[in-house]
Design a protein around this motif. Structure first.
Motif, PDB file in Angstrom:
ATOM      1  N   ALA A 122     -22.249   0.560 -48.624  1.00 26.99           N
ATOM      2  CA  ALA A 122     -21.497   1.726 -49.118  1.00 26.99           C
ATOM      3  C   ALA A 122     -20.138   1.342 -49.700  1.00 26.99           C
ATOM      4  O   ALA A 122     -19.449   2.191 -50.260  1.00 26.99           O
ATOM      5  CB  ALA A 122     -21.300   2.718 -47.974  1.00 26.99           C
ATOM      6  N   GLY A 123     -19.746   0.104 -49.556  1.00 27.91           N
ATOM      7  CA  GLY A 123     -18.428  -0.295 -50.072  1.00 27.91           C
ATOM      8  C   GLY A 123     -17.311  -0.052 -49.075  1.00 27.91           C
ATOM      9  O   GLY A 123     -16.129  -0.090 -49.436  1.00 27.91           O
ATOM     10  N   VAL A 124     -17.678   0.207 -47.815  1.00 27.51           N
ATOM     11  CA  VAL A 124     -16.651   0.380 -46.782  1.00 27.51           C
ATOM     12  C   VAL A 124     -15.896  -0.935 -46.614  1.00 27.51           C
ATOM     13  O   VAL A 124     -16.514  -2.003 -46.514  1.00 27.51           O
ATOM     14  CB  VAL A 124     -17.313   0.807 -45.445  1.00 27.51           C
ATOM     15  N   ASN A 125     -14.565  -0.865 -46.623  1.00 23.11           N
ATOM     16  CA  ASN A 125     -13.801  -2.109 -46.432  1.00 23.11           C
ATOM     17  C   ASN A 125     -12.897  -2.078 -45.213  1.00 23.11           C
ATOM     18  O   ASN A 125     -12.211  -3.050 -44.921  1.00 23.11           O
ATOM     19  CB  ASN A 125     -13.011  -2.488 -47.698  1.00 23.11           C
ATOM     20  N   ILE A 126     -12.911  -0.948 -44.481  1.00 26.78           N
ATOM     21  CA  ILE A 126     -12.087  -0.905 -43.264  1.00 26.78           C
ATOM     22  C   ILE A 126     -12.698   0.072 -42.253  1.00 26.78           C
ATOM     23  O   ILE A 126     -13.207   1.130 -42.637  1.00 26.78           O
ATOM     24  CB  ILE A 126     -10.621  -0.530 -43.587  1.00 26.78           C
ATOM     25  N   ALA A 127     -12.649  -0.303 -40.990  1.00 27.97           N
ATOM     26  CA  ALA A 127     -13.143   0.582 -39.928  1.00 27.97           C
ATOM     27  C   ALA A 127     -12.083   0.676 -38.836  1.00 27.97           C
ATOM     28  O   ALA A 127     -11.478  -0.327 -38.463  1.00 27.97           O
ATOM     29  CB  ALA A 127     -14.444   0.027 -39.349  1.00 27.97           C
ATOM     30  N   THR A 128     -11.882   1.893 -38.357  1.00 25.86           N
ATOM     31  CA  THR A 128     -10.953   2.105 -37.238  1.00 25.86           C
ATOM     32  C   THR A 128     -11.730   1.912 -35.943  1.00 25.86           C
ATOM     33  O   THR A 128     -12.716   2.608 -35.703  1.00 25.86           O
ATOM     34  CB  THR A 128     -10.367   3.533 -37.299  1.00 25.86           C
ATOM     35  N   VAL A 129     -11.282   0.962 -35.153  1.00 28.55           N
ATOM     36  CA  VAL A 129     -12.070   0.566 -33.986  1.00 28.55           C
ATOM     37  C   VAL A 129     -11.225   0.676 -32.708  1.00 28.55           C
ATOM     38  O   VAL A 129     -10.018   0.430 -32.736  1.00 28.55           O
ATOM     39  CB  VAL A 129     -12.543  -0.907 -34.127  1.00 28.55           C
ATOM     40  N   ALA A 130     -11.898   1.039 -31.623  1.00 32.00           N
ATOM     41  CA  ALA A 130     -11.349   0.980 -30.257  1.00 32.00           C
ATOM     42  C   ALA A 130     -10.349   2.080 -29.920  1.00 32.00           C
ATOM     43  O   ALA A 130      -9.577   1.942 -28.977  1.00 32.00           O
ATOM     44  CB  ALA A 130     -10.721  -0.398 -29.974  1.00 32.00           C
ATOM     45  N   VAL A 131     -10.394   3.183 -30.663  1.00 31.80           N
ATOM     46  CA  VAL A 131      -9.394   4.239 -30.435  1.00 31.80           C
ATOM     47  C   VAL A 131      -9.436   4.754 -28.987  1.00 31.80           C
ATOM     48  O   VAL A 131      -8.404   4.919 -28.348  1.00 31.80           O
ATOM     49  CB  VAL A 131      -9.603   5.404 -31.426  1.00 31.80           C
ATOM     50  N   PHE A 132     -10.650   4.997 -28.489  1.00 30.77           N
ATOM     51  CA  PHE A 132     -10.771   5.563 -27.133  1.00 30.77           C
ATOM     52  C   PHE A 132     -11.444   4.567 -26.187  1.00 30.77           C
ATOM     53  O   PHE A 132     -12.224   4.934 -25.329  1.00 30.77           O
ATOM     54  CB  PHE A 132     -11.565   6.879 -27.197  1.00 30.77           C
ATOM     55  N   SER A 133     -11.156   3.288 -26.361  1.00 29.50           N
ATOM     56  CA  SER A 133     -11.938   2.255 -25.662  1.00 29.50           C
ATOM     57  C   SER A 133     -11.273   1.685 -24.415  1.00 29.50           C
ATOM     58  O   SER A 133     -11.786   0.723 -23.848  1.00 29.50           O
ATOM     59  CB  SER A 133     -12.222   1.091 -26.630  1.00 29.50           C
ATOM     60  N   TRP A 134     -10.176   2.236 -23.978  1.00 29.77           N
ATOM     61  CA  TRP A 134      -9.452   1.627 -22.852  1.00 29.77           C
ATOM     62  C   TRP A 134     -10.379   1.400 -21.651  1.00 29.77           C
ATOM     63  O   TRP A 134     -10.433   0.304 -21.090  1.00 29.77           O
ATOM     64  CB  TRP A 134      -8.263   2.509 -22.466  1.00 29.77           C
ATOM     65  N   SER A 135     -11.138   2.432 -21.259  1.00 30.02           N
ATOM     66  CA  SER A 135     -11.957   2.305 -20.042  1.00 30.02           C
ATOM     67  C   SER A 135     -13.081   1.288 -20.215  1.00 30.02           C
ATOM     68  O   SER A 135     -13.648   0.810 -19.230  1.00 30.02           O
ATOM     69  CB  SER A 135     -12.529   3.658 -19.631  1.00 30.02           C
ATOM     70  N   ARG A 136     -13.412   0.946 -21.448  1.00 29.91           N
ATOM     71  CA  ARG A 136     -14.427  -0.089 -21.681  1.00 29.91           C
ATOM     72  C   ARG A 136     -13.805  -1.476 -21.806  1.00 29.91           C
ATOM     73  O   ARG A 136     -14.445  -2.479 -21.539  1.00 29.91           O
ATOM     74  CB  ARG A 136     -15.233   0.223 -22.964  1.00 29.91           C
ATOM     75  N   LEU A 137     -12.563  -1.521 -22.259  1.00 31.07           N
ATOM     76  CA  LEU A 137     -11.910  -2.825 -22.441  1.00 31.07           C
ATOM     77  C   LEU A 137     -11.246  -3.303 -21.157  1.00 31.07           C
ATOM     78  O   LEU A 137     -11.131  -4.498 -20.921  1.00 31.07           O
ATOM     79  CB  LEU A 137     -10.856  -2.739 -23.558  1.00 31.07           C
ATOM     80  N   GLU A 138     -10.797  -2.334 -20.348  1.00 31.34           N
ATOM     81  CA  GLU A 138     -10.160  -2.684 -19.067  1.00 31.34           C
ATOM     82  C   GLU A 138     -10.817  -1.804 -18.000  1.00 31.34           C
ATOM     83  O   GLU A 138     -10.227  -0.817 -17.541  1.00 31.34           O
ATOM     84  CB  GLU A 138      -8.635  -2.448 -19.141  1.00 31.34           C
ATOM     85  N   PRO A 139     -12.047  -2.161 -17.605  1.00 35.52           N
ATOM     86  CA  PRO A 139     -12.768  -1.269 -16.695  1.00 35.52           C
ATOM     87  C   PRO A 139     -12.154  -1.195 -15.301  1.00 35.52           C
ATOM     88  O   PRO A 139     -12.357  -0.211 -14.589  1.00 35.52           O
ATOM     89  CB  PRO A 139     -14.186  -1.852 -16.644  1.00 35.52           C
ATOM     90  N   ARG A 140     -11.429  -2.240 -14.923  1.00 35.20           N
ATOM     91  CA  ARG A 140     -10.699  -2.248 -13.643  1.00 35.20           C
ATOM     92  C   ARG A 140      -9.312  -2.794 -13.940  1.00 35.20           C
ATOM     93  O   ARG A 140      -9.140  -3.547 -14.904  1.00 35.20           O
ATOM     94  CB  ARG A 140     -11.403  -3.153 -12.624  1.00 35.20           C
ATOM     95  N   PRO A 141      -8.320  -2.430 -13.093  1.00 30.34           N
ATOM     96  CA  PRO A 141      -6.949  -2.852 -13.425  1.00 30.34           C
ATOM     97  C   PRO A 141      -6.845  -4.350 -13.669  1.00 30.34           C
ATOM     98  O   PRO A 141      -7.245  -5.151 -12.809  1.00 30.34           O
ATOM     99  CB  PRO A 141      -6.133  -2.434 -12.191  1.00 30.34           C
ATOM    100  N   GLY A 142      -6.396  -4.727 -14.832  1.00 27.17           N
ATOM    101  CA  GLY A 142      -6.174  -6.134 -15.153  1.00 27.17           C
ATOM    102  C   GLY A 142      -7.438  -6.938 -15.381  1.00 27.17           C
ATOM    103  O   GLY A 142      -7.366  -8.133 -15.686  1.00 27.17           O
ATOM    104  N   ALA A 143      -8.626  -6.319 -15.266  1.00 29.94           N
ATOM    105  CA  ALA A 143      -9.894  -7.031 -15.519  1.00 29.94           C
ATOM    106  C   ALA A 143     -10.418  -6.562 -16.873  1.00 29.94           C
ATOM    107  O   ALA A 143     -10.702  -5.381 -17.055  1.00 29.94           O
ATOM    108  CB  ALA A 143     -10.903  -6.713 -14.420  1.00 29.94           C
TER     109      ALA A 143
END
Ligand code: GAL
Length: 662
Positions: free
Chosen positions: A35-56
């Motif tokens: 489609a010619g997409v050249n940019i994607a906004t990623v990880a906006v609501f991803s905190w609970s997936r990126l840091e599932p436990r404090p500091g992990a």
């Protein structure tokens, strides 16, 4: 200057791969590239997936997403992922959650559930922003940082004890002493005299109307408190990745945040816009927001979110009719955007937004929506050369958040019917219909070089702002209920228009708002009449000529519109400002960028060796426009001269070469 390191226009949208099994990601990347997409906004609501436990941390999935995007030539608008605090943080620190004006602690289960003043929340965002910056700062896909998301969307204010403490610190900074606060807040009224800052609270639910200066300071504080949240993260990103531009997505023209102040803290302005497809005039409101976005930094901006078709949060979510998604995208470019992005890439199958449209709808590549996506991608490639080009506007509309907030104290105003956005729109719509380029300015901006400045309302006006307007040598229009109060919301000596009195040559004897449903009539010098519905003033004319007077009613024969030199004052809200506007535009020598029939929007962008004329037909029938100069339509490759027919919801983007250029 380019917005990011990506050449040409940006095209893409929010991408939420964590909502999909990994097998789907490869197809996403392939289709984005197609489609010619050249940019994607990623990880906006991803905190609970990126840091599932404090500091992990669990970055593996995001590593793979960014690598995949990069392999397909797609850059990332990478969020710091701090828009929704994760459940473990809420469990450990329940008071991270916001409290409403009634004292209710709001629960988890939605998004943006944080208290802007919470030190725990701020520290946790700072930690995550640093880890994100360190991990992805050198990733080749990273094109820009996206801090949090739509600050003030769900959480503009919090009334908890922590917020109260923070508010008191903010007030102590502003007033130095409690006596200073008492004087500013006028606490001799209604027995509110404070003797210590710890007696002061946010404007929680109280038995009656709340002190309006307390409310005004609260609005200022709330905007600043969220800005501090942004700045906590921005400082870290600047330190770790000084060359990567930082933004947060604004929400078009809204009262919550003072965007003049916010934009100064960003590298690039980005905006989310959701004009209602069911409202045939919604593109006019969008144009006003877009002009604000361009004006905030006086340079190109990014439309970071819009809906490809229906949204999911109105009572009735009407899809966009054929052609509107493309036309509205071109409209953002016409108003100075250097990219159009969407919420979202792939339509969700669960959650509150499963019926929200997407670039890739549930029905997949067979859908009409997908065809629209492909077409837009091709159009944006054809328009690549407009990236970085600028807009020049002879007319500026004054927008001031202090005045907006001051007006928004409905329990202590002469009328609760005055909203600054409506007052701006009343001037903006006829300018837009005439094809006249408009910038927005703050009353603290330099006005030099403008032919016409319109201040639809300056309820709150300082002596410095009045002096700036007085020094301006172009034409000036000032709307009613201006120059009323100072920064503390105290009425200026002698009443309105306070520091503007000499400039306008009038004094307001009495405000006379009109009851709902009633009207007054104003008669202009040429004997034509205008209807007035919401607001009139009894004016005493000190040193001005009278352009229009009331006819009939209690104000019969009194001055309604006056002029002193190049300054026109309206003591009333005309239903239609056109008679005054047309006259002043002629005097000021302001010309439209093109002569357009109703429903056709005209905008111009200026490049180094060509300028670009956007003609956008928002109507449902074809329109014909006379061209002043020949040019090439970048969308079709046609050479056009004299006249052009534009189909319903279609557009042309004419490249008009400068003299001597091809
Ligand atoms: C925006 C928000 C997006 C999405 C979108 C739907 O306000 O930033 O995350 O919810 O609305 O229209």
């Amino acid at each position: 200057m380019q917005l990011t390191r990506i050449p040409g226009l940006l095209f893409g949208g929010d991408y939420n791969p964590e909502q999909w099994p990994e097998e789907v990601w490869a197809q996403d990347a392939k289709l984005m590239a197609e489609a010619g997409v050249n940019i994607a906004t990623v990880a906006v609501f991803s905190w609970s997936r990126l840091e599932p436990r404090p500091g992990a941390y669990d970055f593996g999935w995001l590593d793979r997403v960014l690598d995949l995007l990069h392999e397909h030539g797609i850059a990332a608008d990478l969020a710091t992922a701090t828009a929704t605090p994760p459940p473990w943080l809420i469990r450990e620190h329940p008071h991270v959650r916001p409290v409403d004006a009634n004292g209710t602690l709001l629960d988890f289960g939605s998004r943006q559930g944080y208290c802007p003043s919470s030190p725990v929340f701020r520290a946790a965002t700072a930690r995550l922003a640093r880890v994100m910056a360190q991990r992805y700062g050198q990733h080749p896909a990273l094109a820009m940082w996206h801090i949090s998301n739509e600050y003030a969307d769900h959480t503009l204010e919090c009334f908890c004890d922590e917020s109260a403490r923070h508010f008191r610190t903010w007030l102590a900074d502003r007033y130095a002493s409690i006596d200073g606060l008492d004087a500013a807040w006028g606490t001799s009224c209604w027995g509110q005299h404070y003797t210590a800052f710890d007696q002061v609270n946010p404007p929680r639910k109280a038995p009656g109307p709340i002190n309006p200066t307390q409310l005004l300071d609260w609005r200022r504080f709330c905007s600043d408190a969220l800005l501090e949240c942004f700045e906590v993260e921005r400082a870290i990103l600047r330190e770790v990745t000084p060359d990567v531009p930082v933004t947060t997505n604004f929400m078009s023209i809204l009262p919550g945040l003072d965007y003049w102040k916010w934009a100064a803290a960003e590298d690039l302005v980005s905006d989310d816009a959701y004009p209602d497809p069911a409202d045939p005039t919604s593109h006019v409101g969008a144009a006003l927001s877009y002009d604000l976005m361009r004006s905030l930094k006086d340079r190109p901006w990014l439309l970071l979110e819009q809906a490809p078709s229906a949204v999911s949060w109105r009572a009735v979510n009407v899809p966009k009719p054929a052609g509107m998604m493309r036309l509205h995208s071109l409209q953002a470019l016409a108003h100075g955007a250097d990219g159009v992005m969407f919420f979202q890439w792939r339509q969700a199958v669960y959650g509150p937004e499963k019926f929200h449209s997407a670039l890739l709808p549930h029905a997949g590549v067979r859908s009409r929506g997908w065809q629209d996506t492909l077409r837009l991608g091709k159009d944006l490639e054809k328009l690549a050369e407009i990236a970085g080009t600028r807009t020049a506007a002879d007319v500026a509309l004054v927008l001031d958040w202090d005045s907006w907030w001051g007006l928004a104290a409905p329990e202590s105003m002469p009328s609760a019917r005055l909203d600054l956005k409506d007052l701006l729109a009343a001037w903006y719509a006829p300018l837009h219909a005439r094809g006249i380029a408009v910038d927005l300015v703050s009353p603290d901006h330099d006005l030099t070089g403008r032919r016409l400045v319109i201040a639809p309302n300056l309820y709150l006006c300082t002596a410095e702002q009045a002096a700036r307007l007085a020094a301006f040598d172009g034409h000036l229009i000032v709307g009613p209920f201006s120059g009323v109060v100072d920064t503390a919301d105290h009425v200026h000596p002698g009443g309105a228009p306070g520091p503007l009195r000499e400039l306008l040559g009038v004094s307001v004897d009495e405000f006379r708002p009109i009851p709902d449903g009633a009207t007054e009539t104003v008669r202009h010098a040429d004997a034509s009449t205008s209807t007035v519905r919401r607001w009139t003033e009894w004016l005493a004319v000190d040193d001005a000529s009278v352009l229009a007077r009331y006819r009939g009613g209690d104000l019969d024969g009194q001055a309604a519109i006056t002029r002193r030199g190049r300054v026109t004052y309206l003591g009333c809200l005309l239903d239609d400002v056109s008679p005054v506007l047309s006259d002043v535009l002629t005097r000021a020598g302001v010309h439209p960028v093109a002569d357009v029939p109703p429903g056709v929007e005209a905008c111009r962008r200026d490049g180094a060796d060509a300028h670009y004329l956007f003609l956008l037909n928002h109507g449902t029938t074809a329109a014909s426009v006379t061209l002043r100069e020949p040019g090439r339509d970048l969308l079709t490759g046609r050479d056009l001269r004299d006249r052009v027919e534009i189909g319903p919801r279609d557009a042309v983007v004419l490249r008009i070469a400068q003299e001597g250029e091809k």
